[in-house]
Scaffold this motif. Sequence first.
Motif, PDB file in Angstrom:
ATOM      1  N   ALA A 187      40.417  36.129  39.154  1.00  0.00           N
ATOM      2  CA  ALA A 187      40.875  35.601  39.944  1.00  0.00           C
ATOM      3  C   ALA A 187      41.275  34.774  38.416  1.00  0.00           C
ATOM      4  CB  ALA A 187      40.204  35.090  40.841  1.00  0.00           C
ATOM      5  N   LEU A 188      40.611  34.369  38.131  1.00  0.00           N
ATOM      6  CA  LEU A 188      41.123  33.361  37.073  1.00  0.00           C
ATOM      7  C   LEU A 188      42.821  33.818  36.662  1.00  0.00           C
ATOM      8  CD1 LEU A 188      41.529  30.773  35.774  1.00  0.00           C
ATOM      9  CD2 LEU A 188      40.075  31.635  33.625  1.00  0.00           C
ATOM     10  N   LEU A 189      42.482  34.915  36.196  1.00  0.00           N
ATOM     11  CA  LEU A 189      43.822  34.993  35.369  1.00  0.00           C
ATOM     12  C   LEU A 189      45.187  35.276  36.605  1.00  0.00           C
ATOM     13  CD1 LEU A 189      43.127  37.898  33.585  1.00  0.00           C
ATOM     14  CD2 LEU A 189      43.724  36.028  32.434  1.00  0.00           C
ATOM     15  N   ARG A 190      44.883  35.936  37.538  1.00  0.00           N
ATOM     16  CA  ARG A 190      46.031  34.814  39.058  1.00  0.00           C
ATOM     17  C   ARG A 190      46.383  34.065  39.106  1.00  0.00           C
ATOM     18  NH1 ARG A 190      47.170  40.241  40.111  1.00  0.00           N
ATOM     19  NH2 ARG A 190      46.406  41.758  40.438  1.00  0.00           N
ATOM     20  N   ARG A 191      45.323  33.396  38.719  1.00  0.00           N
ATOM     21  CA  ARG A 191      45.765  31.599  39.315  1.00  0.00           C
ATOM     22  C   ARG A 191      46.624  31.458  38.189  1.00  0.00           C
ATOM     23  NH1 ARG A 191      40.784  28.082  39.400  1.00  0.00           N
ATOM     24  NH2 ARG A 191      41.629  26.299  39.737  1.00  0.00           N
ATOM     25  N   PHE A 192      46.770  32.081  36.961  1.00  0.00           N
ATOM     26  CA  PHE A 192      47.605  31.725  36.282  1.00  0.00           C
ATOM     27  C   PHE A 192      49.191  31.983  36.082  1.00  0.00           C
ATOM     28  CE2 PHE A 192      44.120  29.925  33.157  1.00  0.00           C
ATOM     29  CZ  PHE A 192      44.507  28.957  32.903  1.00  0.00           C
ATOM     30  N   GLU A 193      48.910  33.415  36.884  1.00  0.00           N
ATOM     31  CA  GLU A 193      50.237  33.847  37.435  1.00  0.00           C
ATOM     32  C   GLU A 193      51.129  33.741  38.367  1.00  0.00           C
ATOM     33  OE1 GLU A 193      50.866  39.137  38.124  1.00  0.00           O
ATOM     34  OE2 GLU A 193      49.620  38.491  39.726  1.00  0.00           O
ATOM     35  N   ALA A 194      49.826  33.471  39.158  1.00  0.00           N
ATOM     36  CA  ALA A 194      50.900  32.369  40.503  1.00  0.00           C
ATOM     37  C   ALA A 194      51.577  31.382  40.203  1.00  0.00           C
ATOM     38  CB  ALA A 194      50.084  32.188  41.435  1.00  0.00           C
ATOM     39  N   GLY A 195      50.472  30.516  38.933  1.00  0.00           N
ATOM     40  CA  GLY A 195      51.726  29.113  38.871  1.00  0.00           C
ATOM     41  C   GLY A 195      52.424  28.939  37.686  1.00  0.00           C
ATOM     42  N   GLY A 196      52.345  30.574  37.284  1.00  0.00           N
ATOM     43  CA  GLY A 196      53.809  30.411  35.805  1.00  0.00           C
ATOM     44  C   GLY A 196      52.961  29.690  34.681  1.00  0.00           C
ATOM     45  N   GLY A 197      51.661  29.569  34.304  1.00  0.00           N
ATOM     46  CA  GLY A 197      51.445  28.766  33.953  1.00  0.00           C
ATOM     47  C   GLY A 197      49.794  30.036  32.214  1.00  0.00           C
TER      48      GLY A 197
END
Length: 350
Positions: free
Chosen positions: A107-117
């Motif tokens: 879930a954390l990695l997907r948050r970075f994936e979604a935001g481009g961070g």
Amino acid sequence: MPDTLCLWLRHETRPNEHRAALVPADARRLVEAGIRLTVEESTQRVFPVHEYASVGCQIAPQNSWPSRCPAQGYVLGLKELPDLPARLRPRHIFFGHAYKGQTGAEALLRRFEAGGGVLLDLESLVDADGRRLAAFGHWAGYAGASLAVLHRRGRLVAPLARLSRPELDERLRCSVAGESLTAVVIGAHGRSGRGACEALRTAGVEPSRWNSAETRCLDRDALLAHDILVNAIGTSVPVGPFLTEEDLYDPRRRLSVIGDVTCDVGSRLNALPIHDRATDWEHPVERLCRRPTALDVIALDNLPSLLPAEASRAFSAELWPLLLELREDSPVWERCLNAFRRAAGSLTDE
């Protein structure tokens, strides 16, 4: 890279997290080196915000990084991020615990994936031989072994509260009359293991020190014959379990307290699969079984926060010189970035 490196030290939203990735004295060093350092106000950080202001840091409201951190800046912290924003950007430096299949990692990695961070995980801040360059291990081991001893002596008070080292050492030195405690530290040669051994010696307990040679052909009878077990291993590959369900009910078991400093619960690397969740400051001890005698585990995943000032100063001293290298194409930070890319690249399409 921008001409001026921007670092943003965020407030830790996790309850009972009193540490800081940078202490005021080392923040001064970065400011004097030309880094623009913003520090969020915090209601729980052990170092008051005015100490950062006095060394030239800019001050911002707590939890303001999502809207105010510059796009090319780095958000610096220690423990997990709040649930929002759902899309993470820009670049974050903290202990993400996202590369070993831990609960919440995807879930954390997907948050970075979604935001481009980007996540530059402090666990991946290593040298060319894979040795950690900035870590809280010593104080994690010290705190974990201390809590195990205090609990074994019936002197552990919950909920836990942060202490100074002199306060904790005073408690450790109050032994029980006629006591003859035995303890084993597994991973005794590592940072956490050395810290655990130091705490045990302060408490008047000379520990057995086990490392890979002893765990390769584990003598469970010898392990069960100790009063206290401190698990302080560091590993990136699965190892055989140190204890099994069968061991818990062995009638010969003397072992009564486990201090799980490594705390790899929920991971394939967990060497103590007899428990599957971390404990917390309100309830630091979990009872695993009552027969033939009680066996308890302490498994806090932010142990160094028990000694936040000492732990923060030691960690900050190792980290601040590495933060200067964010200005360059540093192999150290490149390894962090590559670790993130590998983990993010392993995500499957939903």
